[in-house]
Design a protein around this motif. Structure first.
Motif, mmCIF file in Angstrom:
data_model
loop_
_atom_site.group_PDB
_atom_site.id
_atom_site.type_symbol
_atom_site.label_atom_id
_atom_site.label_comp_id
_atom_site.label_asym_id
_atom_site.label_seq_id
_atom_site.Cartn_x
_atom_site.Cartn_y
_atom_site.Cartn_z
ATOM 1 N N HIS A 107 37.871 38.516 43.233
ATOM 2 C CA HIS A 107 38.910 39.557 43.209
ATOM 3 C C HIS A 107 39.774 39.345 41.969
ATOM 4 O O HIS A 107 40.648 38.478 41.947
ATOM 5 C CB HIS A 107 39.741 39.458 44.500
ATOM 6 C CG HIS A 107 40.794 40.530 44.651
ATOM 7 N ND1 HIS A 107 41.436 40.758 45.847
ATOM 8 C CD2 HIS A 107 41.315 41.416 43.768
ATOM 9 C CE1 HIS A 107 42.327 41.739 45.685
ATOM 10 N NE2 HIS A 107 42.267 42.151 44.435
ATOM 11 N N HIS A 109 41.430 41.511 38.197
ATOM 12 C CA HIS A 109 41.719 42.790 37.538
ATOM 13 C C HIS A 109 41.800 42.626 36.019
ATOM 14 O O HIS A 109 42.206 41.582 35.522
ATOM 15 C CB HIS A 109 43.048 43.360 38.048
ATOM 16 C CG HIS A 109 43.053 43.627 39.523
ATOM 17 N ND1 HIS A 109 42.583 44.803 40.057
ATOM 18 C CD2 HIS A 109 43.424 42.862 40.581
ATOM 19 C CE1 HIS A 109 42.697 44.764 41.385
ATOM 20 N NE2 HIS A 109 43.192 43.590 41.722
ATOM 21 N N HIS A 139 41.021 48.604 40.354
ATOM 22 C CA HIS A 139 41.411 49.490 41.450
ATOM 23 C C HIS A 139 40.641 50.811 41.466
ATOM 24 O O HIS A 139 40.022 51.196 40.486
ATOM 25 C CB HIS A 139 42.915 49.777 41.378
ATOM 26 C CG HIS A 139 43.758 48.592 41.743
ATOM 27 N ND1 HIS A 139 43.902 48.160 43.042
ATOM 28 C CD2 HIS A 139 44.487 47.748 40.983
ATOM 29 C CE1 HIS A 139 44.693 47.093 43.063
ATOM 30 N NE2 HIS A 139 45.061 46.819 41.821
ATOM 31 N N GLU A 179 38.088 46.821 43.761
ATOM 32 C CA GLU A 179 39.009 46.704 44.895
ATOM 33 C C GLU A 179 39.286 48.137 45.307
ATOM 34 O O GLU A 179 40.064 48.849 44.665
ATOM 35 C CB GLU A 179 40.312 45.980 44.536
ATOM 36 C CG GLU A 179 41.214 45.864 45.780
ATOM 37 C CD GLU A 179 42.556 45.202 45.516
ATOM 38 O OE1 GLU A 179 42.954 45.090 44.344
ATOM 39 O OE2 GLU A 179 43.210 44.814 46.508
ATOM 40 N N ASP A 312 42.986 37.309 42.983
ATOM 41 C CA ASP A 312 43.592 38.619 42.731
ATOM 42 C C ASP A 312 44.334 38.549 41.389
ATOM 43 O O ASP A 312 45.422 39.112 41.223
ATOM 44 C CB ASP A 312 44.538 38.970 43.887
ATOM 45 C CG ASP A 312 44.945 40.428 43.946
ATOM 46 O OD1 ASP A 312 44.536 41.193 43.042
ATOM 47 O OD2 ASP A 312 45.665 40.800 44.890
ATOM 48 N N HIS A 314 45.717 39.102 37.765
ATOM 49 C CA HIS A 314 45.965 40.233 36.875
ATOM 50 C C HIS A 314 46.117 39.758 35.435
ATOM 51 O O HIS A 314 46.489 40.534 34.552
ATOM 52 C CB HIS A 314 47.209 41.001 37.317
ATOM 53 C CG HIS A 314 46.994 41.839 38.553
ATOM 54 N ND1 HIS A 314 46.771 41.290 39.792
ATOM 55 C CD2 HIS A 314 46.941 43.182 38.734
ATOM 56 C CE1 HIS A 314 46.608 42.268 40.688
ATOM 57 N NE2 HIS A 314 46.710 43.425 40.063
HETATM 58 ZN ZN LIG Z 1 43.902 43.199 43.634
#
Ligand SMILES: [Zn+2]
Ligand SMILES: [Zn+2]
Length: 356
Positions: A107, A109, A139, A179, A312, A314
């Motif tokens: 996961h 981005h 996303h 995601e 997750d 970024h």
């Molecule tokens: Zn995320």
């Protein structure tokens, strides 16, 4: 079977919760119940347990009453059993072992959606960390605030990832993913044909987080039943603290609440469905999420679920946040074999693609 001592079991649970650094109110619930029940004659305690009247006493709730009933029936309370799973283990060593066992991150981005860096930079940071793979999960369209990818942009991203993979060091690859928003009716926010093409699909609830319990449960069960879903992302949606300084992402805007309560859903039904459908429960490592909370990780473990310990991320530096998730997983006794990103890329993709 002869009865156990329910008071001793409640005190033991309180001790183990404290040791696991659980919230004080939770520890206190077990201590108060132990104190209230210790004041009762044994015969009355047994009588109240038989007739379901323990919870009429102040300081005794449903959870503690269930523990007492199990103790009196001669069974080790389920709550206690879950906590004992980690007793006597060196939790720091267990967390380190889990982190060492991780071969990738499912996961992450890039700047195609709300991340701060290009895909190439994320990949190179993952190589530096010793990963064998990185799943890119930008996303989906409806999350406009996070520049969610339309179907066309996702198609272009897939071509781009294929080109980037050509240039990356041998033994490392970017796996394709998304995601995807779990929409109000439980459907997934991307074209079916695209979801089928991706290596890994993480599904998360980002809107309507205050849906009432039955609706949220239905919504999540519908998503879990979708054959494309591989991982249930940050399942409660809670925010336990403000975003770390300088971190970009959705939720960054000033008017957003700094903390957010957990969404309400039937966790037993959701985790049973995850276990049955082979959908892994994400342990989200972000410090401001810490999602799911440990009590739910324990329930998912008991339900037979697999997990994915994800950052997750970024930004590239955030790819090193997996250790936070590993610490929480270790506190709950999650074994490495049940964590799908301890598997190599081929085994992971064989699992995610077999369900489609
Ligand atoms: Zn995320
Ligand atoms: Zn998310």
């Amino acid at each position: 079977m002869s009865a156990r001592d329910p008071i001793a079991d409640l005190r033991r649970i309180a001790f183990l919760l404290e040791r696991a650094n659980e919230a004080t109110y939770r520890v206190r619930a077990f201590r108060s119940a132990a104190t209230a029940l210790a004041a009762l004659p044994a015969a009355e305690l047994a009588q109240r347990a038989r007739t379901g009247k323990l919870t009429e006493l102040s300081g005794v709730g449903d959870v503690t009453a269930r523990c007492v009933a199990e103790s009196l029936a001669g069974e080790e309370p389920v709550y206690l059993r879950r906590l004992l799973a980690t007793e006597g283990t060196d939790l720091d060593a267990a967390a380190t072992a889990l982190r060492t066992a991780l071969k990738g991150d499912c996961h992450t981005h890039s700047d195609w959606s709300d991340g701060g860096s290009p895909i190439e930079e994320m990949a190179l940071a993952a190589v530096e960390l010793g990963h064998e793979y990185l799943v890119l999960t930008d996303h989906s369209p409806r999350l406009k605030v996070a520049r969610g990818l339309t179907a066309d942009r996702l198609r272009r991203q897939l071509d781009h990832v294929a080109a980037v993979n050509e240039a990356l060091p041998e033994g490392f690859r970017i796996l394709t993913g998304i995601e995807v928003d779990i929409l109000a009716d439980g459907s997934l926010d991307q074209e079916e044909e695209l979801l089928a093409r991706l290596d890994v699909v993480v599904g998360s609830v980002h809107s309507g987080l205050n849906d009432e319990r039955a609706k949220m449960t239905r919504r999540m069960l519908t998503a879990i039943a979708n054959p494309h879903l591989d991982i249930l992302g940050h399942c409660t949606g809670r925010m336990v603290s403000s975003r770390p300084a300088g971190v970009k992402g959705p939720g960054d805007r000033a008017h957003r609440p700094r903390t957010r309560a957990e969404s309400d859903f039937d966790a037993d039904a959701v985790f049973a469905a995850c276990a049955e459908r082979g959908v892994a429960v994400e342990i989200n490592s972000r410090p401001e999420r810490q999602d799911p909370p440990k009590r739910l990780i324990r329930r998912a473990l008991e339900a037979g679920c697999d997990f994915a310990i994800n950052t997750d991320a970024h930004a590239p530096g955030q790819l090193d946040w997996q250790r936070f998730g590993c610490e929480r997983a270790a506190l709950c006794g999650v074994p490495a074999e049940r964590v799908i990103n301890t598997w190599d890329a081929d085994r992971l993709v064989a699992r995610t693609r077999s369900a489609r």
